[in-house]
Design an enzyme around this catalytic site. Structure first.
Site, mmCIF file in Angstrom:
data_model
loop_
_atom_site.group_PDB
_atom_site.id
_atom_site.type_symbol
_atom_site.label_atom_id
_atom_site.label_comp_id
_atom_site.label_asym_id
_atom_site.label_seq_id
_atom_site.Cartn_x
_atom_site.Cartn_y
_atom_site.Cartn_z
ATOM 1 N N LYS A 32 33.216 34.797 38.054
ATOM 2 C CA LYS A 32 33.900 33.630 37.469
ATOM 3 C C LYS A 32 33.474 32.337 38.159
ATOM 4 O O LYS A 32 33.071 32.355 39.329
ATOM 5 C CB LYS A 32 35.428 33.784 37.608
ATOM 6 N N TYR A 83 36.762 34.644 45.420
ATOM 7 C CA TYR A 83 37.364 35.791 46.121
ATOM 8 C C TYR A 83 36.721 36.068 47.481
ATOM 9 O O TYR A 83 37.311 36.756 48.323
ATOM 10 C CB TYR A 83 37.281 37.079 45.292
ATOM 11 N N ASP A 103 35.083 43.476 38.534
ATOM 12 C CA ASP A 103 35.535 42.107 38.276
ATOM 13 C C ASP A 103 35.627 41.356 39.593
ATOM 14 O O ASP A 103 36.401 41.720 40.478
ATOM 15 C CB ASP A 103 36.923 42.127 37.615
ATOM 16 N N HIS A 121 37.096 30.293 35.330
ATOM 17 C CA HIS A 121 38.245 30.906 36.010
ATOM 18 C C HIS A 121 39.597 30.306 35.576
ATOM 19 O O HIS A 121 40.575 31.027 35.368
ATOM 20 C CB HIS A 121 38.058 30.782 37.532
HETATM 21 N N1 LIG Z 1 41.494 35.427 36.434
HETATM 22 C C1 LIG Z 1 42.408 35.205 37.354
HETATM 23 O O1 LIG Z 1 42.877 34.073 37.560
HETATM 24 C C2 LIG Z 1 42.929 36.361 38.163
HETATM 25 C C3 LIG Z 1 44.126 36.223 38.897
HETATM 26 C C4 LIG Z 1 44.589 37.331 39.613
HETATM 27 C C5 LIG Z 1 43.858 38.522 39.596
HETATM 28 N N2 LIG Z 1 42.680 38.615 38.903
HETATM 29 C C6 LIG Z 1 41.863 39.877 38.876
HETATM 30 O O2 LIG Z 1 42.710 40.971 38.594
HETATM 31 C C7 LIG Z 1 42.638 41.918 39.660
HETATM 32 C C8 LIG Z 1 43.941 42.675 39.821
HETATM 33 O O3 LIG Z 1 45.051 41.816 40.001
HETATM 34 P P1 LIG Z 1 45.809 41.754 41.402
HETATM 35 O O4 LIG Z 1 44.796 41.853 42.454
HETATM 36 O O5 LIG Z 1 46.686 40.564 41.364
HETATM 37 O O6 LIG Z 1 46.769 42.990 41.432
HETATM 38 P P2 LIG Z 1 47.119 44.419 40.759
HETATM 39 O O7 LIG Z 1 45.889 45.134 40.365
HETATM 40 O O8 LIG Z 1 48.186 44.215 39.757
HETATM 41 O O9 LIG Z 1 47.796 45.137 42.012
HETATM 42 C C9 LIG Z 1 47.111 45.329 43.205
HETATM 43 C C10 LIG Z 1 48.042 46.022 44.192
HETATM 44 O O10 LIG Z 1 48.393 47.313 43.702
HETATM 45 C C11 LIG Z 1 48.177 48.294 44.711
HETATM 46 N N3 LIG Z 1 47.828 49.533 44.008
HETATM 47 C C12 LIG Z 1 46.740 49.753 43.231
HETATM 48 N N4 LIG Z 1 46.782 50.977 42.691
HETATM 49 C C13 LIG Z 1 47.920 51.563 43.150
HETATM 50 C C14 LIG Z 1 48.528 52.846 42.949
HETATM 51 N N5 LIG Z 1 47.957 53.752 42.167
HETATM 52 N N6 LIG Z 1 49.688 53.085 43.587
HETATM 53 C C15 LIG Z 1 50.266 52.167 44.393
HETATM 54 N N7 LIG Z 1 49.739 50.934 44.612
HETATM 55 C C16 LIG Z 1 48.586 50.640 43.993
HETATM 56 C C17 LIG Z 1 47.065 47.727 45.551
HETATM 57 O O11 LIG Z 1 47.119 48.264 46.853
HETATM 58 P P3 LIG Z 1 45.917 49.162 47.439
HETATM 59 O O12 LIG Z 1 44.722 48.252 47.573
HETATM 60 O O13 LIG Z 1 46.457 49.625 48.748
HETATM 61 O O14 LIG Z 1 45.671 50.268 46.459
HETATM 62 C C18 LIG Z 1 47.433 46.243 45.553
HETATM 63 O O15 LIG Z 1 48.437 45.967 46.504
HETATM 64 C C19 LIG Z 1 42.231 41.051 40.868
HETATM 65 O O16 LIG Z 1 41.759 41.807 41.950
HETATM 66 C C20 LIG Z 1 41.201 40.173 40.223
HETATM 67 O O17 LIG Z 1 39.974 40.868 40.065
HETATM 68 C C21 LIG Z 1 42.228 37.553 38.172
#
Ligand SMILES: NC(=O)c1ccc[n+]([C@@H]2O[C@H](COP(=O)([O-])OP(=O)(O)OC[C@H]3O[C@@H](n4cnc5c(N)ncnc54)[C@H](OP(=O)(O)O)[C@@H]3O)[C@@H](O)[C@H]2O)c1
Length: 315
Positions: free
Chosen positions: A86, A57, A52, A117
């Site tokens: 997106k 990004y 994704d 998006h």
């Molecule tokens: N459509 C939209 O508007 C929108 C908005 C926000 C996000 N997104 C998408 O959703 C994805 C995920 O959301 P997000 O990036 O906000 O955050 P998330 O996946 O909820 O959390 C990411 C965080 O969790 C940590 N992490 C991951 N696995 C872990 C584990 N097993 N143990 C401990 N820590 C862990 C990562 O650190 P490490 O890297 O050190 O593992 C990072 O700091 C984004 O990357 C993006 O692709 C879309």
């Protein structure tokens, strides 16, 4: 505990195409984007088949580099992967250009899924770059639904280049308008979703209309705060699973997609085991956020959409 990987679970979209339920999230803050190349390589080698990303990004180039190496090494072929990108609201009036730029950076000739998006429109400057004022995107006076209509036209013209289209950050009233005024139902609505923000009404509305919900920030975004939720820790103990596995299985066992992010190659190589959460477990996870709702992604520019549980304390 089962050692079956949850990464093999697939869900059928409303156009008949199957998508791996767990996508690798690739948003990363300024400076960390180059690490996405190794993250994608480790993730695909560890069994992830869905990536994704998004124009905004700044990670598509690094994903493209990883894909080129994975294809050259014979690890996977293009058709083994499901790639989502997106269209940012600055491209609201010309999603085709955004898609072509994304394809070029990714080094591929088709996308499995293109999402609008946000249901917003932003202005561009004379060179077509985002117009910024004090570091903020400047709202345009266009209609956000025009972007969806243009995506429909592109999809109808060439569904080999764009195999599916969907939306992101739509609420029920926005989906209602889309369903009333256009003739293609989005395959997916990607929204913030986790036990602290279960969005039960939106999930039910979407299901009733054939739209799969995809959870973003499933771990609570930066620093993964939801790993410490007591209900998550309790279920992790019950199933001898990790808290991250509980948070991801919460979605896939509910028939939703989820996009967890990591650039930690050791974590990515391990993937996520399937955890046999029961209907009662899923209910308890929903109940956590019904009782104590918390939204982690509160971007200032998005406030006008009118999301519930908006926190003014967050940037
Ligand atoms: N459509 C939209 O508007 C929108 C908005 C926000 C996000 N997104 C998408 O959703 C994805 C995920 O959301 P997000 O990036 O906000 O955050 P998330 O996946 O909820 O959390 C990411 C965080 O969790 C940590 N992490 C991951 N696995 C872990 C584990 N097993 N143990 C401990 N820590 C862990 C990562 O650190 P490490 O890297 O050190 O593992 C990072 O700091 C984004 O990357 C993006 O692709 C879309």
């Amino acid at each position: 505990m089962s050692t079956e990987s949850a990464l093999t679970i697939k869900l059928k979209l409303n156009n008949g195409i199957e998508a791996p339920a767990i996508a690798l999230g690739t948003y990363n803050s300024e400076g960390l984007q180059p690490k996405v190349k190794d993250a994608v390589k480790a993730a695909v080698k560890g069994g992830y088949r869905h990536i994704d990303t998004a124009w905004i990004y700044g990670t598509e180039t690094y994903i493209g580099e990883a894909l080129a190496e994975l294809f050259a090494e014979g690890v996977v072929k293009r058709e083994d992967l499901f790639i989502t990108t997106k269209v940012w609201p600055t491209h609201w009036n010309d999603p085709s250009k955004s898609i072509d730029e994304s394809l070029k950076r990714l080094g591929i000739d088709y996308l499995d899924l293109v999402l609008q998006h946000w249901p917003l429109t932003f202005k561009v400057d004379a060179d077509g770059n985002p117009l910024m004022n004090d570091g903020q995107f400047v709202p345009d006076d266009g209609d956000y639904l025009d972007t969806w209509k243009k995506l429909i036209a592109l999809y109808k013209k060439d569904n080999k280049k764009i195999r599916s289209i969907g939306v992101s950050n739509y609420t029920i009233p926005y989906l209602e308008r889309l369903l009333k005024e256009t003739d293609i139902v989005p395959v997916v609505n990607q929204v913030e979703l986790h036990p602290s923000l279960p969005q039960v009404d939106l999930v039910k509305f979407s299901k009733d209309h054939g739209i799969l919900t995809e959870a973003f920030s499933p771990l609570g975004s930066r620093g993964a705060p939801l790993l410490k939720l007591p209900i998550v820790e309790t279920l992790a103990k019950k199933y001898d699973a990790s808290p991250a596995e509980i948070l991801i299985n919460y979605h896939v066992k509910s028939g939703r997609l989820a996009a967890p992010r990591s650039i930690n190659t050791e974590r990515l190589a391990k993937g996520f085991n399937s955890v046999p959460l029961t209907a009662d477990d899923l209910k308890s996870l929903d109940q956590e956020g019904i009782d104590h709702p918390k939204r982690y992604v509160n971007m200032g520019f998005a406030k006008s959409v009118g999301y519930e549980n908006w926190s003014e304390d967050k940037p």
